[in-house]
Write an enzyme that holds these catalytic residues in place. Structure first.
Site, PDB file in Angstrom:
ATOM      1  N   TYR A  95       0.810  -1.218   0.000  1.00 55.32           N
ATOM      2  CA  TYR A  95       0.000   0.000   0.000  1.00 55.32           C
ATOM      3  C   TYR A  95       0.846   1.272   0.000  1.00 55.32           C
ATOM      4  O   TYR A  95       0.357   2.329  -0.344  1.00 55.32           O
ATOM      5  CB  TYR A  95      -0.902   0.038   1.242  1.00 55.32           C
ATOM      6  CG  TYR A  95      -2.177  -0.759   1.142  1.00 55.32           C
ATOM      7  CD1 TYR A  95      -2.153  -2.108   0.823  1.00 55.32           C
ATOM      8  CD2 TYR A  95      -3.402  -0.154   1.379  1.00 55.32           C
ATOM      9  CE1 TYR A  95      -3.325  -2.838   0.751  1.00 55.32           C
ATOM     10  CE2 TYR A  95      -4.577  -0.877   1.315  1.00 55.32           C
ATOM     11  CZ  TYR A  95      -4.534  -2.218   0.998  1.00 55.32           C
ATOM     12  OH  TYR A  95      -5.699  -2.931   0.932  1.00 55.32           O
ATOM     13  N   LYS A 155       3.725 -15.417   2.588  1.00 60.84           N
ATOM     14  CA  LYS A 155       3.907 -16.161   1.336  1.00 60.84           C
ATOM     15  C   LYS A 155       5.414 -16.388   1.183  1.00 60.84           C
ATOM     16  O   LYS A 155       6.039 -15.947   0.204  1.00 60.84           O
ATOM     17  CB  LYS A 155       3.301 -15.345   0.175  1.00 60.84           C
ATOM     18  CG  LYS A 155       3.210 -16.083  -1.130  1.00 60.84           C
ATOM     19  CD  LYS A 155       2.140 -17.172  -1.167  1.00 60.84           C
ATOM     20  CE  LYS A 155       2.240 -17.978  -2.447  1.00 60.84           C
ATOM     21  NZ  LYS A 155       1.362 -19.162  -2.467  1.00 60.84           N
ATOM     22  N   ASP A 193      -2.419 -18.595   1.095  1.00 63.75           N
ATOM     23  CA  ASP A 193      -3.443 -19.374   0.376  1.00 63.75           C
ATOM     24  C   ASP A 193      -4.044 -20.446   1.281  1.00 63.75           C
ATOM     25  O   ASP A 193      -5.258 -20.662   1.318  1.00 63.75           O
ATOM     26  CB  ASP A 193      -2.895 -19.961  -0.940  1.00 63.75           C
ATOM     27  CG  ASP A 193      -1.516 -20.595  -0.815  1.00 63.75           C
ATOM     28  OD1 ASP A 193      -0.942 -20.582   0.296  1.00 63.75           O
ATOM     29  OD2 ASP A 193      -1.003 -21.117  -1.830  1.00 63.75           O
ATOM     30  N   ASP A 240      -6.018  -7.280   4.481  1.00 59.50           N
ATOM     31  CA  ASP A 240      -7.188  -6.667   3.853  1.00 59.50           C
ATOM     32  C   ASP A 240      -8.082  -7.753   3.266  1.00 59.50           C
ATOM     33  O   ASP A 240      -9.291  -7.790   3.495  1.00 59.50           O
ATOM     34  CB  ASP A 240      -6.732  -5.694   2.756  1.00 59.50           C
ATOM     35  CG  ASP A 240      -7.912  -5.054   2.049  1.00 59.50           C
ATOM     36  OD1 ASP A 240      -8.841  -4.612   2.749  1.00 59.50           O
ATOM     37  OD2 ASP A 240      -7.908  -4.996   0.803  1.00 59.50           O
ATOM     38  N   ASP A 270     -11.989  -9.418   4.859  1.00 59.82           N
ATOM     39  CA  ASP A 270     -13.281  -9.470   4.154  1.00 59.82           C
ATOM     40  C   ASP A 270     -13.778 -10.915   4.080  1.00 59.82           C
ATOM     41  O   ASP A 270     -14.965 -11.192   4.267  1.00 59.82           O
ATOM     42  CB  ASP A 270     -13.155  -8.927   2.715  1.00 59.82           C
ATOM     43  CG  ASP A 270     -13.482  -7.436   2.623  1.00 59.82           C
ATOM     44  OD1 ASP A 270     -13.143  -6.703   3.574  1.00 59.82           O
ATOM     45  OD2 ASP A 270     -14.063  -7.013   1.615  1.00 59.82           O
TER      46      ASP A 270
HETATM   47  C1  IPM Z   1     -10.139  -1.471   4.397  1.00 56.37           C
HETATM   48  C2  IPM Z   1     -10.440  -0.875   3.038  1.00 56.37           C
HETATM   49  C3  IPM Z   1      -9.271   0.030   2.648  1.00 56.37           C
HETATM   50  C4  IPM Z   1      -8.019  -0.818   2.638  1.00 56.37           C
HETATM   51  C5  IPM Z   1      -9.472   0.768   1.316  1.00 56.37           C
HETATM   52  C6  IPM Z   1     -10.750   1.556   1.271  1.00 56.37           C
HETATM   53  C7  IPM Z   1      -8.301   1.648   0.998  1.00 56.37           C
HETATM   54  O1  IPM Z   1     -10.659  -1.867   2.107  1.00 56.37           O
HETATM   55  O2  IPM Z   1      -9.994  -0.715   5.367  1.00 56.37           O
HETATM   56  O3  IPM Z   1     -10.082  -2.699   4.507  1.00 56.37           O
HETATM   57  O4  IPM Z   1      -7.749  -1.512   1.644  1.00 56.37           O
HETATM   58  O5  IPM Z   1      -7.285  -0.789   3.622  1.00 56.37           O
HETATM   59 MN    MN Z   2     -10.699  -3.910   2.925  1.00 54.18          MN
END
Ligand code: IPM
Ligand code: MN
Length: 366
Positions: free
Chosen positions: A141, A190, A222, A246, A250
Site C-alpha cells: 500500500y 507467502k 493461500d 485486507d 473481508d
Molecule cells: C479497508 C479498506 C481500505 C483498505 C481501502 C478503502 C483503501 O478496504 O480498510 O479494509 O484496503 O485498507
Molecule cells: Mn478492505
C-alpha cells in the site's frame, strides 16, 4: 471523564453509520457520566468536494488534538476517475500513515443469533472468536515506486517493502494480544515466494522466544484463506501484512454473516487509535436507510475499550447489540424469513434504547 473525539463520517453509508456512533456515544455518556466532545471533519470524497483534497491539514490537526478518531467510510463512483493521488482512498491511507496507526485489529466473533445468517454451516461458525492483526502502514500500500511506466504507460509497478522494525512492532503486538487470549498466533505470509515474507518469518521466530507461553505457527496465505472457511475456530490471533490482512478480513466477515458486522481498531504504540467499520462506503445502497450500523457501533465499543479503558461502557454497547439481534431485528444485509427488518436509523435507535437501559450493565457485571 471528558474525552475529545474527532468524527470523520466520509462518504456514502459512512455518513449514515457515523450517526450511530454519535448517538450511541451520547447514550453511553449519559448513562456512565462521561462527557464526549465530538468534532466533525471531512475525509475522502466529501473532503475532495469541499477542500479539494482527500485529507486536509485541518482534518489531520483535529485528529492529532483529539483523544481518538471515529471514521465512517470513504469512496464512491463520483470520484473513481480521479488520478490515484486524488482518490478518496488516498485520504484514508494518509490518515493511517500520518497518525502512525500501524496495528489494525479486526475481531471476528460469531453472534449466537446470527449463526444461521452465515453462508457457512452453523457447526463451522459457532464459537469462532478470532482476531486478525493486520499491519496497516507498510507493504504494497505504501512502497515506492508505485507508478505507470513506458512510452505508452504499458508497464505498472507497485512495491512491497517492509523494514524489520515495521514487522517487529506488529508481530510483537500480535503476541501481546495472544497472551491475554487463547495464546495462539498464526503468522500468515507467502514465504515460498516473497523475500519480505521470509524476513517476516525470521522476525516471528525472534519474537516468539520472548513469549514462551504463546504457541505459534507459520502459514501460507493461500492455506490460511482455505482454513478460514474450513476450520475458523482453530484460529486465535492471525497476524499478517497489509494486503493479505485486507483480503483475509473481508473473507472472515462471512463467518459473522455480513461485512456490516465487522468493527476495527487502528492503533498507535501509545494506545491512541482510529476506529472504523471494516466495510466500505457501499454506494449501491447509500442514502437508502439500508446500511447496517452495527460495525460502526461495535467500532465505537472498541474505542471505549482500547483507547479509554472504559471496559464496562464497551460491554454495555456489545450487550445492547446482542440484545437487539436476539430480539430478531435485522438490517437489510442480514434479513431472512421471520426477521424484523429495520432501517439504519431504527437499528441505531434500538441499540441506543438498550444502552440507556440498566439491564445491559447489570448482566455484564453479574
Ligand atoms: C479497508 C479498506 C481500505 C483498505 C481501502 C478503502 C483503501 O478496504 O480498510 O479494509 O484496503 O485498507
Ligand atoms: Mn478492505
Amino acid at each position: 471523564m471528558k474525552k475529545k473525539i474527532a468524527v470523520l463520517p466520509g462518504d456514502g453509508i459512512g455518513r449514515e453509520v457515523a450517526k450511530g456512533a454519535v448517538e450511541v456515544l451520547k447514550a453511553v455518556g449519559g448513562r456512565f457520566g462521561h462527557e464526549f466532545e465530538m468534532e466533525f471533519a471531512n475525509i475522502g470524497g466529501a473532503a475532495i468536494d469541499q477542500e479539494q483534497t482527500p485529507l486536509s491539514e485541518k482534518t489531520i490537526d483535529l485528529c492529532k488534538q483529539s483523544d481518538a478518531v471515529l471514521l465512517g467510510a470513504v469512496g464512491g463512483p463520483k470520484w473513481d476517475s480521479l488520478p490515484g493521488h486524488l482518490r478518496p482512498e488516498k485520504g484514508l491511507l494518509k490518515i493511517r500513515k500520518e497518525l502512525g496507526l500501524f496495528a489494525n485489529l479486526r475481531p471476528v466473533k460469531a453472534f449466537q443469533s446470527l449463526l444461521s445468517s452465515s453462508p457457512l454451516k452453523k457447526e463451522i461458525v459457532e464459537d469462532v472468536d478470532l482476531m486478525i492483526v493486520r499491519e496497516l502502514t507498510g507493504g504494497l500500500y505504501f512502497g515506492k515506486p508505485s507508478e505507470r511506466r513506458g512510452e505508452n504507460q504499458e508497464v505498472a509497478v507497485d512495491t512491497l517493502l517492509y523494514t524489520k522494525d515495521e514487522i517487529k512492532r506488529i508481530v510483537d503486538k500480535a503476541f501481546q494480544i495472544a497472551k491475554v487470549r487463547r495464546k495462539k498466533v498464526a503468522s500468515v505470509d507467502k514465504a515460498n515466494v516473497l523475500e519480505s515474507s521470509r524476513m517476516w518469518r525470521e522476525v516471528v521466530e525472534e519474537t516468539a522466544v520472548r513469549y514462551s507461553e504463546v504457541e505459534y505457527e507459520h502459514m501460507y496465505v493461500d492455506a490460511a484463506a482455505m482454513k478460514l472457511i474450513h476450520n475458523p475456530k482453530d484460529f486465535d490471533v492471525v497476524v499478517t501484512e497489509n494486503m493479505f490482512g485486507d483480503i483475509l478480513s473481508d473473507e472472515a466477515s462471512m463467518i459473522t454473516g455480513s461485512l456490516g458486522m465487522l468493527p476495527s481498531a487502528s492503533l498507535r504504540e501509545d494506545g491512541f487509535g482510529l476506529y472504523e467499520p471494516v466495510h466500505g462506503s457501499a454506494p449501491d445502497i447509500a442514502g437508502q436507510d439500508k446500511a447496517n450500523p452495527l460495525a460502526m457501533i461495535l467500532s465505537t465499543a472498541m474505542m471505549l475499550k482500547y483507547t479509554f479503558g472504559f471496559n464496562h461502557e464497551a460491554e454495555a454497547i456489545e450487550q445492547a447489540v446482542d440484545d437487539v439481534l436476539k430480539d430478531g431485528y435485522r438490517t437489510f444485509d442480514l434479513r431472512h424469513t421471520g426477521s424484523r427488518v429495520v432501517g439504519t436509523e431504527k437499528m441505531i435507535d434500538l441499540v441506543v434504547k438498550r444502552v440507556q437501559e440498566d439491564r445491559a450493565i447489570a448482566s455484564t457485571m453479574a
